[in-house]
Design an enzyme around this catalytic site. Structure first.
Site, PDB file in Angstrom:
ATOM      1  N   ARG A  69     -38.836 -65.468  28.160  1.00  0.00           N
ATOM      2  CA  ARG A  69     -40.180 -64.905  28.201  1.00  0.00           C
ATOM      3  C   ARG A  69     -40.164 -63.426  28.537  1.00  0.00           C
ATOM      4  O   ARG A  69     -40.963 -62.664  28.045  1.00  0.00           O
ATOM      5  CB  ARG A  69     -41.027 -65.642  29.244  1.00  0.00           C
ATOM      6  CG  ARG A  69     -41.282 -67.077  28.900  1.00  0.00           C
ATOM      7  CD  ARG A  69     -41.964 -67.792  30.019  1.00  0.00           C
ATOM      8  NE  ARG A  69     -41.046 -67.858  31.167  1.00  0.00           N
ATOM      9  CZ  ARG A  69     -41.201 -68.635  32.208  1.00  0.00           C
ATOM     10  NH1 ARG A  69     -42.261 -69.413  32.294  1.00  0.00           N
ATOM     11  NH2 ARG A  69     -40.322 -68.652  33.174  1.00  0.00           N
ATOM     12  N   HIS A 108     -43.116 -73.946  24.787  1.00  0.00           N
ATOM     13  CA  HIS A 108     -41.991 -74.856  24.560  1.00  0.00           C
ATOM     14  C   HIS A 108     -41.923 -75.259  23.084  1.00  0.00           C
ATOM     15  O   HIS A 108     -40.855 -75.242  22.463  1.00  0.00           O
ATOM     16  CB  HIS A 108     -42.144 -76.153  25.359  1.00  0.00           C
ATOM     17  CG  HIS A 108     -42.058 -76.020  26.831  1.00  0.00           C
ATOM     18  ND1 HIS A 108     -42.964 -76.642  27.671  1.00  0.00           N
ATOM     19  CD2 HIS A 108     -41.190 -75.372  27.645  1.00  0.00           C
ATOM     20  CE1 HIS A 108     -42.640 -76.384  28.927  1.00  0.00           C
ATOM     21  NE2 HIS A 108     -41.569 -75.607  28.939  1.00  0.00           N
ATOM     22  N   SER A 147     -45.153 -74.183  32.680  1.00  0.00           N
ATOM     23  CA  SER A 147     -45.820 -75.458  32.960  1.00  0.00           C
ATOM     24  C   SER A 147     -46.565 -75.391  34.289  1.00  0.00           C
ATOM     25  O   SER A 147     -47.673 -75.927  34.419  1.00  0.00           O
ATOM     26  CB  SER A 147     -44.806 -76.598  32.980  1.00  0.00           C
ATOM     27  OG  SER A 147     -44.259 -76.791  31.703  1.00  0.00           O
ATOM     28  N   LYS A 167     -37.854 -82.386  42.682  1.00  0.00           N
ATOM     29  CA  LYS A 167     -39.211 -82.046  42.231  1.00  0.00           C
ATOM     30  C   LYS A 167     -39.999 -83.317  41.958  1.00  0.00           C
ATOM     31  O   LYS A 167     -39.492 -84.256  41.372  1.00  0.00           O
ATOM     32  CB  LYS A 167     -39.157 -81.233  40.934  1.00  0.00           C
ATOM     33  CG  LYS A 167     -38.744 -79.809  41.085  1.00  0.00           C
ATOM     34  CD  LYS A 167     -38.893 -79.109  39.744  1.00  0.00           C
ATOM     35  CE  LYS A 167     -38.562 -77.643  39.828  1.00  0.00           C
ATOM     36  NZ  LYS A 167     -38.720 -76.999  38.508  1.00  0.00           N
TER      37      LYS A 167
END
Length: 163
Positions: A90, A17, A127, A41
């Site tokens: 990514r 990040h 994460s 979440k």
């Protein structure tokens, strides 16, 4: 003033990040980091804790503003007159989803999305993976800033002791 936003849940923020935020901060006058709130979440860190951690680890950049937001990212952008979203990619698997989001966001509001390829050093990181490895006692010291590592270690110890 050239402005952009780097959105995410950042639970916790990691060096992948930070790489994207740092690179964006060199291209834009102001980079807003939007900690998006997802009520579905339950994070390891509260939104306020995430904001505090992000502010600590981005303080040296000098042009990063951090805040939370609940709702559509394009509304966050409209309210702050931000014309660009910066996202890190990514892998090819990220591209399909992110392209759909970029096209939807542009169609809703005209906001552009710019994709930055992630530094290969961080291309595997998320994460969730950082939290999982740390929860099992793995060494994540090379994946997160020291401040984040300390808070992560503390929080996981609290969870293990049932606090």
């Amino acid at each position: 003033m050239r402005r952009a936003v780097c959105p995410g849940s950042f639970d916790p923020i990691h060096k992948g990040h930070l790489d994207i935020i740092a690179r964006a901060s060199k291209l834009y006058d102001i980079v807003h980091v939007a900690v998006m709130i997802n009520p579905a979440k339950r994070g390891l860190f509260t939104v306020d804790e995430r904001i505090e951690l992000i502010r600590e680890v981005t303080a040296d950049f000098g042009n990063v503003e951090v805040e939370s937001f609940h709702g559509l990212l394009v509304d966050f952008c409209k309210q702050r007159e931000i014309p660009a979203i910066v996202k890190g990619l990514r892998a090819v698997s990220d591209f399909d989803y992110e392209l759909q989001m970029a096209q939807m966001n542009n169609g809703l509001s005209g906001v552009e999305t710019l994709f930055m390829p992630t530094n290969p050093t961080y291309s595997f990181m998320s994460s969730s993976l950082v939290k999982e490895v740390a929860a099992w006692g793995g060494d994540v010291s090379h994946l997160v800033p020291v401040t984040v590592l300390d808070r992560l270690t503390e929080r996981l110890a609290e969870k293990r002791s049932g606090q």
